[in-house]
Design a protein around this motif. Structure first.
Motif, PDB file in Angstrom:
ATOM      1  N   HIS A 111      -2.340  51.596  76.203  1.00 31.20           N
ATOM      2  CA  HIS A 111      -2.582  51.786  74.778  1.00 31.20           C
ATOM      3  C   HIS A 111      -3.441  53.028  74.559  1.00 31.20           C
ATOM      4  CE1 HIS A 111      -1.698  47.479  75.211  1.00 31.20           C
ATOM      5  NE2 HIS A 111      -1.045  47.668  74.093  1.00 31.20           N
ATOM      6  N   GLU A 112      -3.028  53.818  73.591  1.00 34.57           N
ATOM      7  CA  GLU A 112      -3.750  55.038  73.240  1.00 34.57           C
ATOM      8  C   GLU A 112      -3.734  55.183  71.717  1.00 34.57           C
ATOM      9  OE1 GLU A 112      -5.239  56.976  75.380  1.00 34.57           O
ATOM     10  OE2 GLU A 112      -4.244  56.637  77.307  1.00 34.57           O
ATOM     11  N   THR A 113      -4.679  55.946  71.202  1.00 35.77           N
ATOM     12  CA  THR A 113      -4.733  56.267  69.775  1.00 35.77           C
ATOM     13  C   THR A 113      -5.086  57.743  69.641  1.00 35.77           C
ATOM     14  OG1 THR A 113      -5.469  54.042  69.184  1.00 35.77           O
ATOM     15  CG2 THR A 113      -5.898  55.777  67.570  1.00 35.77           C
ATOM     16  N   PHE A 114      -4.424  58.408  68.696  1.00 29.43           N
ATOM     17  CA  PHE A 114      -4.805  59.787  68.400  1.00 29.43           C
ATOM     18  C   PHE A 114      -4.680  60.020  66.899  1.00 29.43           C
ATOM     19  CE2 PHE A 114      -0.262  60.148  69.225  1.00 29.43           C
ATOM     20  CZ  PHE A 114       0.195  61.022  68.254  1.00 29.43           C
ATOM     21  N   THR A 115      -5.430  61.003  66.432  1.00 29.99           N
ATOM     22  CA  THR A 115      -5.426  61.368  65.019  1.00 29.99           C
ATOM     23  C   THR A 115      -5.276  62.873  64.907  1.00 29.99           C
ATOM     24  OG1 THR A 115      -6.829  59.493  64.422  1.00 29.99           O
ATOM     25  CG2 THR A 115      -6.774  61.337  62.865  1.00 29.99           C
ATOM     26  N   LEU A 116      -4.386  63.296  64.017  1.00 27.99           N
ATOM     27  CA  LEU A 116      -4.205  64.716  63.711  1.00 27.99           C
ATOM     28  C   LEU A 116      -4.447  64.917  62.222  1.00 27.99           C
ATOM     29  CD1 LEU A 116      -0.922  65.453  65.693  1.00 27.99           C
ATOM     30  CD2 LEU A 116      -3.263  65.957  66.386  1.00 27.99           C
ATOM     31  N   ASP A 117      -5.182  65.956  61.872  1.00 24.94           N
ATOM     32  CA  ASP A 117      -5.442  66.300  60.478  1.00 24.94           C
ATOM     33  C   ASP A 117      -4.768  67.635  60.174  1.00 24.94           C
ATOM     34  OD1 ASP A 117      -8.748  65.076  60.895  1.00 24.94           O
ATOM     35  OD2 ASP A 117      -7.150  64.104  59.781  1.00 24.94           O
ATOM     36  N   ARG A 118      -4.172  67.709  58.986  1.00 22.71           N
ATOM     37  CA  ARG A 118      -3.570  68.957  58.523  1.00 22.71           C
ATOM     38  C   ARG A 118      -3.934  69.147  57.050  1.00 22.71           C
ATOM     39  NH1 ARG A 118      -2.595  69.325  63.229  1.00 22.71           N
ATOM     40  NH2 ARG A 118      -0.747  70.172  64.233  1.00 22.71           N
ATOM     41  N   ASP A 119      -4.200  70.382  56.672  1.00 28.99           N
ATOM     42  CA  ASP A 119      -4.456  70.722  55.275  1.00 28.99           C
ATOM     43  C   ASP A 119      -3.241  71.454  54.728  1.00 28.99           C
ATOM     44  OD1 ASP A 119      -7.033  69.627  55.133  1.00 28.99           O
ATOM     45  OD2 ASP A 119      -7.925  71.445  55.979  1.00 28.99           O
ATOM     46  N   PHE A 120      -2.853  71.069  53.523  1.00 29.08           N
ATOM     47  CA  PHE A 120      -1.721  71.680  52.837  1.00 29.08           C
ATOM     48  C   PHE A 120      -2.174  72.170  51.471  1.00 29.08           C
ATOM     49  CE2 PHE A 120       0.084  68.391  55.597  1.00 29.08           C
ATOM     50  CZ  PHE A 120       0.975  69.144  56.345  1.00 29.08           C
ATOM     51  N   ASP A 121      -1.574  73.246  51.001  1.00 28.99           N
ATOM     52  CA  ASP A 121      -1.876  73.756  49.668  1.00 28.99           C
ATOM     53  C   ASP A 121      -1.245  72.909  48.573  1.00 28.99           C
ATOM     54  OD1 ASP A 121      -3.352  75.862  50.727  1.00 28.99           O
ATOM     55  OD2 ASP A 121      -1.605  77.195  50.788  1.00 28.99           O
ATOM     56  N   GLU A 122      -0.206  72.156  48.922  1.00 28.93           N
ATOM     57  CA  GLU A 122       0.533  71.354  47.941  1.00 28.93           C
ATOM     58  C   GLU A 122      -0.223  70.064  47.615  1.00 28.93           C
ATOM     59  OE1 GLU A 122       2.899  74.261  49.931  1.00 28.93           O
ATOM     60  OE2 GLU A 122       1.761  72.593  50.791  1.00 28.93           O
ATOM     61  N   SER A 123       0.120  69.483  46.479  1.00 26.20           N
ATOM     62  CA  SER A 123      -0.521  68.247  46.005  1.00 26.20           C
ATOM     63  C   SER A 123      -0.122  67.066  46.891  1.00 26.20           C
ATOM     64  CB  SER A 123      -0.074  67.956  44.569  1.00 26.20           C
ATOM     65  OG  SER A 123       1.297  67.569  44.562  1.00 26.20           O
ATOM     66  N   PRO A 124      -0.919  65.979  46.867  1.00 24.56           N
ATOM     67  CA  PRO A 124      -0.524  64.775  47.591  1.00 24.56           C
ATOM     68  C   PRO A 124       0.871  64.281  47.184  1.00 24.56           C
ATOM     69  CG  PRO A 124      -2.821  64.599  46.978  1.00 24.56           C
ATOM     70  CD  PRO A 124      -2.276  65.840  46.294  1.00 24.56           C
ATOM     71  N   ALA A 125       1.218  64.393  45.903  1.00 24.45           N
ATOM     72  CA  ALA A 125       2.544  63.956  45.452  1.00 24.45           C
ATOM     73  C   ALA A 125       3.652  64.784  46.102  1.00 24.45           C
ATOM     74  CB  ALA A 125       2.646  64.029  43.928  1.00 24.45           C
ATOM     75  N   SER A 126       3.435  66.085  46.263  1.00 21.37           N
ATOM     76  CA  SER A 126       4.433  66.943  46.894  1.00 21.37           C
ATOM     77  C   SER A 126       4.562  66.649  48.385  1.00 21.37           C
ATOM     78  CB  SER A 126       4.090  68.418  46.690  1.00 21.37           C
ATOM     79  OG  SER A 126       4.178  68.752  45.325  1.00 21.37           O
ATOM     80  N   VAL A 127       3.428  66.446  49.053  1.00 18.97           N
ATOM     81  CA  VAL A 127       3.476  66.125  50.479  1.00 18.97           C
ATOM     82  C   VAL A 127       4.154  64.760  50.672  1.00 18.97           C
ATOM     83  CG1 VAL A 127       2.110  65.715  52.562  1.00 18.97           C
ATOM     84  CG2 VAL A 127       1.442  67.541  50.967  1.00 18.97           C
ATOM     85  N   PHE A 128       3.800  63.803  49.845  1.00 19.47           N
ATOM     86  CA  PHE A 128       4.427  62.481  49.900  1.00 19.47           C
ATOM     87  C   PHE A 128       5.940  62.598  49.714  1.00 19.47           C
ATOM     88  CE2 PHE A 128       5.949  58.652  47.739  1.00 19.47           C
ATOM     89  CZ  PHE A 128       5.548  57.659  48.626  1.00 19.47           C
ATOM     90  N   ALA A 129       6.367  63.402  48.763  1.00 20.79           N
ATOM     91  CA  ALA A 129       7.798  63.563  48.491  1.00 20.79           C
ATOM     92  C   ALA A 129       8.543  64.105  49.704  1.00 20.79           C
ATOM     93  CB  ALA A 129       8.009  64.480  47.286  1.00 20.79           C
ATOM     94  N   ALA A 130       7.872  64.901  50.532  1.00 19.29           N
ATOM     95  CA  ALA A 130       8.524  65.466  51.718  1.00 19.29           C
ATOM     96  C   ALA A 130       8.877  64.390  52.742  1.00 19.29           C
ATOM     97  CB  ALA A 130       7.635  66.527  52.352  1.00 19.29           C
ATOM     98  N   PHE A 131       8.238  63.236  52.652  1.00 22.63           N
ATOM     99  CA  PHE A 131       8.595  62.121  53.531  1.00 22.63           C
ATOM    100  C   PHE A 131       9.812  61.367  53.010  1.00 22.63           C
ATOM    101  CE2 PHE A 131       4.406  62.954  55.083  1.00 22.63           C
ATOM    102  CZ  PHE A 131       4.393  62.510  56.386  1.00 22.63           C
ATOM    103  N   GLY A 132       9.961  61.292  51.696  1.00 27.08           N
ATOM    104  CA  GLY A 132      11.022  60.476  51.113  1.00 27.08           C
ATOM    105  C   GLY A 132      12.246  61.230  50.659  1.00 27.08           C
TER     106      GLY A 132
END
Length: 175
Positions: free
Chosen positions: A18-39
């Protein structure tokens, strides 16, 4: 038809790691735009792909929805590998959080299973901080397993780089 001819012989059974990792990324776009890229299927396909030649893909974005992808990966001096990704969404809060579980198989052998939490936080004055936290159980190791976590973490980082590129407007040239 038997698939045993295509299976790799896994190493000794050492039990899950078992392992855990976390990656952080900053985007210029709004949370709604980033969310939309998943769906949004058109945007999702620009940044989500398995290595190699994709042979199948299906995506239903929503709680209980699934995403499946298959590809064939070839490299020099090695037999082709059949990759299989199967995911299910378990929690979605629009523009805030996506939780999904997935399994990864290579040549029909379960390599790992993961629980992923994607958090989207507004960044001031604008933009989004994305935090990807993955809790993984490595089931079948590559060799001694020492490269499995760095490989997965690196592949996830590359995928998030692809997300950043997919969020940018397409370059349009004018005559």
């Amino acid at each position: 038809m038997s698939t045993s001819a295509h299976r790799r012989t896994p190493g000794p059974v050492l039990g899950p790691r078992h392992e855990t990792f976390t990656l952080d990324r900053d985007f210029d776009e709004s949370p709604a735009s980033v969310f939309a890229a998943f769906g949004d299927p058109a945007i999702r396909r620009r940044w989500f792909a398995l290595p190699g030649k994709m042979t199948a893909y299906h995506h239903v974005f929503g709680v209980g929805g699934t995403e499946t992808a298959r590809s064939v990966f070839t490299s020099l001096n090695a037999p082709a590998e059949r990759l299989d990704y199967r995911a299910r969404y378990v929690d979605i809060v629009p523009a805030q959080r996506i939780v999904h579980v997935y399994e990864a198989r290579v040549d029909d052998v379960l390599r790992w299973a993961s629980l992923v939490t994607v958090e989207l936080h507004p960044r001031r004055p604008q933009g989004t901080q994305l935090r990807w936290t993955e809790q993984v159980a490595f089931i079948t190791f590559s060799g001694d397993g020492s490269h499995d976590l760095p490989h997965l973490r690196g592949a996830t980082g590359l995928r998030l780089n692809g997300l950043a590129a997919a969020l940018k407007p397409a370059n349009v040239s004018t005559p």
